[in-house]
Design a protein around this motif. Sequence first.
Motif, PDB file in Angstrom:
ATOM      1  N   HIS A  10      28.080  97.028 -41.342  1.00 26.05           N
ATOM      2  CA  HIS A  10      26.853  96.515 -41.938  1.00 26.05           C
ATOM      3  C   HIS A  10      26.620  95.087 -41.459  1.00 26.05           C
ATOM      4  O   HIS A  10      27.584  94.363 -41.184  1.00 26.05           O
ATOM      5  N   PRO A  11      25.375  94.635 -41.383  1.00 26.11           N
ATOM      6  CA  PRO A  11      25.121  93.227 -41.038  1.00 26.11           C
ATOM      7  C   PRO A  11      25.600  92.305 -42.149  1.00 26.11           C
ATOM      8  O   PRO A  11      25.522  92.641 -43.334  1.00 26.11           O
ATOM      9  N   ALA A  12      26.077  91.135 -41.761  1.00 22.39           N
ATOM     10  CA  ALA A  12      26.623  90.189 -42.740  1.00 22.39           C
ATOM     11  C   ALA A  12      25.506  89.441 -43.455  1.00 22.39           C
ATOM     12  O   ALA A  12      24.467  89.122 -42.872  1.00 22.39           O
ATOM     13  N   PHE A  13      25.722  89.159 -44.742  1.00 30.77           N
ATOM     14  CA  PHE A  13      24.772  88.345 -45.500  1.00 30.77           C
ATOM     15  C   PHE A  13      25.520  87.612 -46.604  1.00 30.77           C
ATOM     16  O   PHE A  13      26.647  87.964 -46.968  1.00 30.77           O
ATOM     17  N   THR A  14      24.882  86.573 -47.124  1.00 32.64           N
ATOM     18  CA  THR A  14      25.412  85.848 -48.277  1.00 32.64           C
ATOM     19  C   THR A  14      24.423  85.968 -49.415  1.00 32.64           C
ATOM     20  O   THR A  14      23.232  86.224 -49.201  1.00 32.64           O
ATOM     21  N   PHE A  37      18.834 107.124 -32.063  1.00 36.25           N
ATOM     22  CA  PHE A  37      20.060 107.900 -32.000  1.00 36.25           C
ATOM     23  C   PHE A  37      20.377 108.275 -30.546  1.00 36.25           C
ATOM     24  O   PHE A  37      21.546 108.298 -30.143  1.00 36.25           O
ATOM     25  N   LYS A  38      19.343 108.560 -29.767  1.00 35.45           N
ATOM     26  CA  LYS A  38      19.563 108.837 -28.351  1.00 35.45           C
ATOM     27  C   LYS A  38      20.142 107.602 -27.655  1.00 35.45           C
ATOM     28  O   LYS A  38      20.999 107.728 -26.772  1.00 35.45           O
ATOM     29  N   TYR A  39      19.677 106.418 -28.047  1.00 33.46           N
ATOM     30  CA  TYR A  39      20.193 105.179 -27.469  1.00 33.46           C
ATOM     31  C   TYR A  39      21.688 105.050 -27.724  1.00 33.46           C
ATOM     32  O   TYR A  39      22.466 104.760 -26.810  1.00 33.46           O
ATOM     33  N   ILE A  40      22.130 105.263 -28.978  1.00 32.07           N
ATOM     34  CA  ILE A  40      23.547 105.066 -29.261  1.00 32.07           C
ATOM     35  C   ILE A  40      24.398 106.199 -28.688  1.00 32.07           C
ATOM     36  O   ILE A  40      25.606 106.038 -28.522  1.00 32.07           O
ATOM     37  N   VAL A  45      27.397 103.894 -28.409  1.00 34.96           N
ATOM     38  CA  VAL A  45      27.446 102.804 -29.383  1.00 34.96           C
ATOM     39  C   VAL A  45      27.667 103.409 -30.766  1.00 34.96           C
ATOM     40  O   VAL A  45      27.035 104.405 -31.125  1.00 34.96           O
ATOM     41  N   GLU A  46      28.561 102.809 -31.530  1.00 32.45           N
ATOM     42  CA  GLU A  46      28.860 103.339 -32.859  1.00 32.45           C
ATOM     43  C   GLU A  46      27.631 103.250 -33.771  1.00 32.45           C
ATOM     44  O   GLU A  46      26.840 102.316 -33.703  1.00 32.45           O
ATOM     45  N   MET A  47      27.521 104.260 -34.633  1.00 30.47           N
ATOM     46  CA  MET A  47      26.478 104.251 -35.647  1.00 30.47           C
ATOM     47  C   MET A  47      26.786 103.163 -36.661  1.00 30.47           C
ATOM     48  O   MET A  47      27.950 102.877 -36.969  1.00 30.47           O
ATOM     49  N   THR A  48      25.739 102.538 -37.196  1.00 30.89           N
ATOM     50  CA  THR A  48      25.876 101.482 -38.205  1.00 30.89           C
ATOM     51  C   THR A  48      24.933 101.786 -39.375  1.00 30.89           C
ATOM     52  O   THR A  48      24.180 102.755 -39.352  1.00 30.89           O
ATOM     53  N   ALA A  49      24.983 100.954 -40.366  1.00 31.60           N
ATOM     54  CA  ALA A  49      24.057 101.058 -41.497  1.00 31.60           C
ATOM     55  C   ALA A  49      23.652  99.641 -41.914  1.00 31.60           C
ATOM     56  O   ALA A  49      24.414  98.697 -41.716  1.00 31.60           O
ATOM     57  N   PHE A 102      21.301  98.390 -36.681  1.00 25.99           N
ATOM     58  CA  PHE A 102      22.121  97.205 -36.452  1.00 25.99           C
ATOM     59  C   PHE A 102      23.069  97.477 -35.284  1.00 25.99           C
ATOM     60  O   PHE A 102      23.714  98.522 -35.217  1.00 25.99           O
ATOM     61  N   ILE A 103      23.158  96.542 -34.344  1.00 22.86           N
ATOM     62  CA  ILE A 103      24.066  96.679 -33.204  1.00 22.86           C
ATOM     63  C   ILE A 103      25.464  96.245 -33.627  1.00 22.86           C
ATOM     64  O   ILE A 103      25.633  95.164 -34.196  1.00 22.86           O
ATOM     65  N   PRO A 104      26.481  97.075 -33.394  1.00 22.01           N
ATOM     66  CA  PRO A 104      27.838  96.737 -33.838  1.00 22.01           C
ATOM     67  C   PRO A 104      28.308  95.399 -33.288  1.00 22.01           C
ATOM     68  O   PRO A 104      27.848  94.936 -32.233  1.00 22.01           O
ATOM     69  N   VAL A 105      29.237  94.791 -34.011  1.00 27.21           N
ATOM     70  CA  VAL A 105      29.765  93.477 -33.633  1.00 27.21           C
ATOM     71  C   VAL A 105      30.280  93.492 -32.193  1.00 27.21           C
ATOM     72  O   VAL A 105      30.099  92.524 -31.449  1.00 27.21           O
ATOM     73  N   LYS A 106      30.895  94.572 -31.791  1.00 27.02           N
ATOM     74  CA  LYS A 106      31.445  94.695 -30.445  1.00 27.02           C
ATOM     75  C   LYS A 106      30.403  94.447 -29.367  1.00 27.02           C
ATOM     76  O   LYS A 106      30.716  93.928 -28.286  1.00 27.02           O
ATOM     77  N   HIS A 107      29.139  94.796 -29.639  1.00 22.05           N
ATOM     78  CA  HIS A 107      28.083  94.696 -28.634  1.00 22.05           C
ATOM     79  C   HIS A 107      27.070  93.592 -28.944  1.00 22.05           C
ATOM     80  O   HIS A 107      26.062  93.471 -28.227  1.00 22.05           O
TER      81      HIS A 107
END
Length: 255
Positions: A16-20, A65-68, A78-82, A105-110
């Motif tokens: 998930h994307p980080a937030f505060t 989904f085709k992109y990932i 690319v891993e699926m995210t939420a 959301f693009i995974p941290v790795k990418h």
Amino acid sequence: MFKVIGQTLFSSGLQHPAFTTPEETNVNKATDYEIRTYAPTKWVSTTLTGTSLDEAMATGFRRLFKYIQGNNVNKVQVEMTAPVTGHVDPGAGPTCESHFTVSFFIPVKHQANPPEPSDPDVFVEHRKEFTVYVRTYGGFSNENLKKEELLKLVESLKRDGVEFVDKPYYVAGYDSPFKLLNRRNECSTPSSAGVEAAWPETGADPSKQPRQPTPLSASVQSAWMSDDMSKETEVSDTCSPSQDTAKPLRPSALC
């Protein structure tokens, strides 16, 4: 490929994307919505126009989904995210087309160097830090429920005297259709200070600017025609060439 499909089907182990949140400093006292500040991140996105939010989300999801799955220049999976987010810029009236941006959301790795999309209708979006008010709800969401929850969020913000912008706004889903319990959905609207950052952008490189929104198919839009409505909806001249020939459409998310 099997890992990506498994994550998508069962919504397990997704980044998930980080937030505060101000709750961490005991600032926000509201219990029916949350204030979040998201860090700058990159997302893969696609834009569409039409009158149905649900259809736009479904069409956008298939493209992304085709992109990932590897439909990118590097053929990288690319891993699926939420979550899957929908940025909604509503049309001026019930029969006007809205603009939708569907995003993963693009995974941290990418994050530092996302794979370049091969599909001309898909692009990498750079989101600045921004603050939003978020309402969370469960169950299987649909267009009407999204609208109802967004209106509840707006009423809560008005109750608390909070300055906000009612459009554009976001919707978000965290779960696959196969998850039956403890589902998580969200609707959110930017704070007045964060509205500019809430608009999708792709950075300074003109070659990476978002494409023109892709219209939904005629069959999709015609499915929203309603011939049994007792009264015709007034049609703005800016939305239809003629009031005499326009047919009433079911309202879009904020109409």
